[in-house]
Scaffold this motif. Sequence first.
Motif, PDB file in Angstrom:
ATOM      1  N   UNK A 166       0.866  -1.177   0.000  1.00 24.79           N
ATOM      2  CA  UNK A 166       0.000   0.000   0.000  1.00 24.79           C
ATOM      3  C   UNK A 166       0.901   1.224   0.000  1.00 24.79           C
ATOM      4  N   UNK A 167       0.691   2.069  -0.992  1.00 22.97           N
ATOM      5  CA  UNK A 167       1.557   3.251  -1.094  1.00 22.97           C
ATOM      6  C   UNK A 167       1.058   4.362  -0.212  1.00 22.97           C
ATOM      7  N   UNK A 168       1.958   4.832   0.628  1.00 22.72           N
ATOM      8  CA  UNK A 168       1.592   5.998   1.414  1.00 22.72           C
ATOM      9  C   UNK A 168       2.808   6.893   1.573  1.00 22.72           C
ATOM     10  N   UNK A 169       2.659   8.132   1.269  1.00 25.28           N
ATOM     11  CA  UNK A 169       3.707   9.120   1.494  1.00 25.28           C
ATOM     12  C   UNK A 169       3.120  10.248   2.315  1.00 25.28           C
ATOM     13  N   UNK A 170       3.704  10.567   3.462  1.00 27.84           N
ATOM     14  CA  UNK A 170       3.178  11.693   4.229  1.00 27.84           C
ATOM     15  C   UNK A 170       3.363  12.981   3.431  1.00 27.84           C
ATOM     16  N   UNK A 171       2.374  13.865   3.495  1.00 25.11           N
ATOM     17  CA  UNK A 171       2.591  15.129   2.797  1.00 25.11           C
ATOM     18  C   UNK A 171       3.200  16.132   3.769  1.00 25.11           C
ATOM     19  N   UNK A 172       4.229  16.776   3.315  1.00 24.27           N
ATOM     20  CA  UNK A 172       4.903  17.781   4.125  1.00 24.27           C
ATOM     21  C   UNK A 172       5.886  17.158   5.097  1.00 24.27           C
ATOM     22  N   UNK A 173       6.485  18.039   5.911  1.00 22.97           N
ATOM     23  CA  UNK A 173       7.489  17.555   6.846  1.00 22.97           C
ATOM     24  C   UNK A 173       6.837  16.953   8.076  1.00 22.97           C
ATOM     25  N   UNK A 174       7.537  15.996   8.663  1.00 22.50           N
ATOM     26  CA  UNK A 174       7.013  15.372   9.861  1.00 22.50           C
ATOM     27  C   UNK A 174       7.275  16.270  11.080  1.00 22.50           C
ATOM     28  N   UNK A 175       6.281  16.362  11.935  1.00 26.99           N
ATOM     29  CA  UNK A 175       6.407  17.208  13.128  1.00 26.99           C
ATOM     30  C   UNK A 175       7.144  16.537  14.269  1.00 26.99           C
ATOM     31  N   UNK A 176       7.453  15.268  14.108  1.00 28.00           N
ATOM     32  CA  UNK A 176       8.233  14.581  15.140  1.00 28.00           C
ATOM     33  C   UNK A 176       9.233  13.668  14.461  1.00 28.00           C
ATOM     34  N   UNK A 177      10.418  13.594  15.028  1.00 27.42           N
ATOM     35  CA  UNK A 177      11.493  12.820  14.411  1.00 27.42           C
ATOM     36  C   UNK A 177      12.153  11.934  15.459  1.00 27.42           C
ATOM     37  N   UNK A 178      12.135  10.635  15.193  1.00 27.32           N
ATOM     38  CA  UNK A 178      12.775   9.700  16.121  1.00 27.32           C
ATOM     39  C   UNK A 178      14.274   9.721  15.846  1.00 27.32           C
ATOM     40  N   UNK A 179      15.061  10.013  16.889  1.00 31.27           N
ATOM     41  CA  UNK A 179      16.505  10.162  16.708  1.00 31.27           C
ATOM     42  C   UNK A 179      17.280   8.913  17.099  1.00 31.27           C
ATOM     43  N   UNK A 180      16.669   8.031  17.884  1.00 27.41           N
ATOM     44  CA  UNK A 180      17.395   6.828  18.273  1.00 27.41           C
ATOM     45  C   UNK A 180      16.774   6.153  19.475  1.00 27.41           C
ATOM     46  N   UNK A 181      17.472   5.133  19.924  1.00 29.47           N
ATOM     47  CA  UNK A 181      16.986   4.352  21.069  1.00 29.47           C
ATOM     48  C   UNK A 181      18.107   4.190  22.076  1.00 29.47           C
ATOM     49  N   UNK A 182      17.720   4.010  23.314  1.00 33.44           N
ATOM     50  CA  UNK A 182      18.714   3.743  24.343  1.00 33.44           C
ATOM     51  C   UNK A 182      18.165   2.729  25.321  1.00 33.44           C
ATOM     52  N   UNK A 183      19.050   1.856  25.718  1.00 30.39           N
ATOM     53  CA  UNK A 183      18.705   0.839  26.697  1.00 30.39           C
ATOM     54  C   UNK A 183      18.875   1.472  28.076  1.00 30.39           C
ATOM     55  N   UNK A 184      17.951   1.206  29.009  1.00 27.82           N
ATOM     56  CA  UNK A 184      18.137   1.702  30.375  1.00 27.82           C
ATOM     57  C   UNK A 184      19.360   1.006  30.977  1.00 27.82           C
ATOM     58  N   UNK A 185      20.192   1.800  31.649  1.00 30.91           N
ATOM     59  CA  UNK A 185      21.478   1.292  32.131  1.00 30.91           C
ATOM     60  C   UNK A 185      21.327   0.021  32.970  1.00 30.91           C
ATOM     61  N   UNK A 186      22.290  -0.864  32.822  1.00 30.21           N
ATOM     62  CA  UNK A 186      22.303  -2.157  33.508  1.00 30.21           C
ATOM     63  C   UNK A 186      22.370  -2.032  35.014  1.00 30.21           C
ATOM     64  N   UNK A 187      23.580  -1.899  35.555  1.00 27.59           N
ATOM     65  CA  UNK A 187      23.698  -1.751  36.994  1.00 27.59           C
ATOM     66  C   UNK A 187      24.242  -2.999  37.648  1.00 27.59           C
ATOM     67  N   UNK A 188      24.065  -3.071  38.952  1.00 34.91           N
ATOM     68  CA  UNK A 188      24.761  -4.068  39.760  1.00 34.91           C
ATOM     69  C   UNK A 188      24.295  -5.505  39.533  1.00 34.91           C
ATOM     70  N   UNK A 189      22.978  -5.735  39.538  1.00 32.79           N
ATOM     71  CA  UNK A 189      22.517  -7.123  39.427  1.00 32.79           C
ATOM     72  C   UNK A 189      21.574  -7.269  38.249  1.00 32.79           C
TER      73      UNK A 189
END
Lengths: 264, 315
Positions: B171-194
Amino acid sequence: MKILVTVKEVAEVEDDFEIDGLGIDEAYLEYDLNEWDDYAVEEAVQIAEAGDDVEVVSVTIGPERSEETIRMALAKGADRAIRVWDDAFEDVQLLDVAAKTRLLAAVVEQEQPDLVLTGVQAADDGFGATGVSVADEVGFEWAAVVNELDLDAEGGVANVRRELEGGVEELTEVDLPAVLTIQTGINDPRYASLRGIRQAQRKEIAPMGLDDLGLDASALDSPIELTGMREPESESDATLFEGDAGETAAQLAEVLREKGVGAQ
Amino acid sequence: MTVLAIADHRRGDLRDVSYELVSAGRQLADATGGDLHVAVISGDVDEFGEKLNLDGVDAVHTVANGEEFNHDVYAGAVEALYAEVEPAVLLMPNSVNGLDYAPAVANALDLPLVSDAVDFSYDGGLTATREMYGSKVETTVDVDAERVAVTIRGGEWPATAGTGDAEISAFDYEPDGELGSRVLGFEEVAGGDVDITDADVLVSVGRGIEEEENLELVEELADALGATLSSSRPIVDAGWLPPNRQVGQSGKVVTPDIYLAVGISGAVQHVAGMKGSDTIIAINTDPNAPIFDIADYGIVGDLFEVVPELIEQFN
Ligand SMILES: Cc1cc2nc3c(=O)[nH]c(=O)nc-3n(C[C@H](O)[C@H](O)[C@H](O)COP(=O)(O)OP(=O)(O)OC[C@H]3O[C@@H](n4cnc5c(N)ncnc54)[C@H](O)[C@@H]3O)c2cc1C
């Protein structure tokens, strides 16, 4: 800059309660500020404290009783408050997401905030949808389940972390104006100080009815009707230990030992 | 009556709720003799499309656009698909990403929204079961509308398996115009002691503990049992324990031999992280606390009385 924070007074059910038709008898309910909204208020107040010329306005939909709760937001540092209510609300059995959206969107249009903060969800009806729905209605950007916010008001963006499942966070940049739904843990909500509570008494809580918002009773119409309420049937086959603390602990200890616990 | 269900995925994998959405969607489609369409948006949609060709799926729509979830893309694509498929029920997950686009879609399409449904039936109209007051109360709602948007709670429907004979199409879909939100990346919550996911025995503490200094009591219990200490979310929110100790939807999923929940109500997001434990034990003052529904053993009692006695038993 103006920040609008939506807050809700939620009912908490006592340990023992009875359901009366489609509701819980008042005698078993306690009212409090929605947990998630408490963090939203704190976030707004911290932004105001860090910057010049930031106004924090809080808005609630609720009967007169809820002024007590909204004063909590004022006592914690919101500058003024709006309480949306109307006689027409008395007959409303369920205020669904669409109805709340119409009401809050009307407030956003009057107030023209740069940022709207809401809680992720309300502890009572748990729709978890109003913030994002309002954003769509007023044409703002949005982000749901935000647990860190770095606002660049001049650059016109909010850098947020969204807390996904399984300990993963998403880093996202959102254009302002925006609605952010705030997750617990984003900050450390303050207690209202005595001085704050005194000052809150003098702050304004503006009542707003449907007329004031340019709406009529049809704004409350909902195709969603509450038709049943019951205590969930427990599927539990838990063995409950009986007796005083000493006796129950001894029985539990026996089970734990049988399973090899504590045998070093 | 056509049902359109929108799959969820992250970092290259379809999430479990996608397979549950297929069961839920099939349940509704069966009730009306209608078709079940499933859509998947962004990421490796060709691979996802194949995987979503499950038993009972009539059509799969793949929307190639970007790698990961972006709510502007999702909202736009779902709205466009809705116009094409014209479903009576639009099913989405009540996942964190679902929370980030489903309400916008429902509003834009002017559909009533029933969120976090745990069950439903269809008899001329939709009746959905939802919970309120932190699972203490179960409600039913009737929807008097021809079309409706529903988000479903994860873990409430079985996962569908088995290959189907769906028609898979792009299914073809192209958003029109610029996106108002941009995902920049992901991060894992820090591990820690146990690593609490390694533990055979977990003593898990919740808001019932009231004060930070009271944590000592459950630490003592964990020591006495040779267990690892974990917690529900409010304890981590308060900064009393580090994030790597949190059990639940946004924390860790644990499957120890024994999970002892002390002063934890058993909210759905907590249960999501520990329901796979072998033996679940709850200590709670509230006999109606949802944790007792999944517990194998329980003590209805005050932790401040029971825990010291339990420590005594092991010292
Ligand atoms: C998007 C999202 C993600 C979430 N992710 C998570 C998650 O990963 N993990 C998580 O845990 N939560 C998560 N939550 C929060 C969740 O909804 C609940 O708020 C939380 O699990 C409640 O924690 P609790 O059971 O410790 O506290 P409460 O619900 O407040 O329960 C405390 C319990 O202690 C009992 N109690 C009180 N005093 C005593 C006493 N003296 N003796 C014995 N019992 C007592 C009470 O009866 C009550 O049942 C999430 C929420 C959202 C919206």
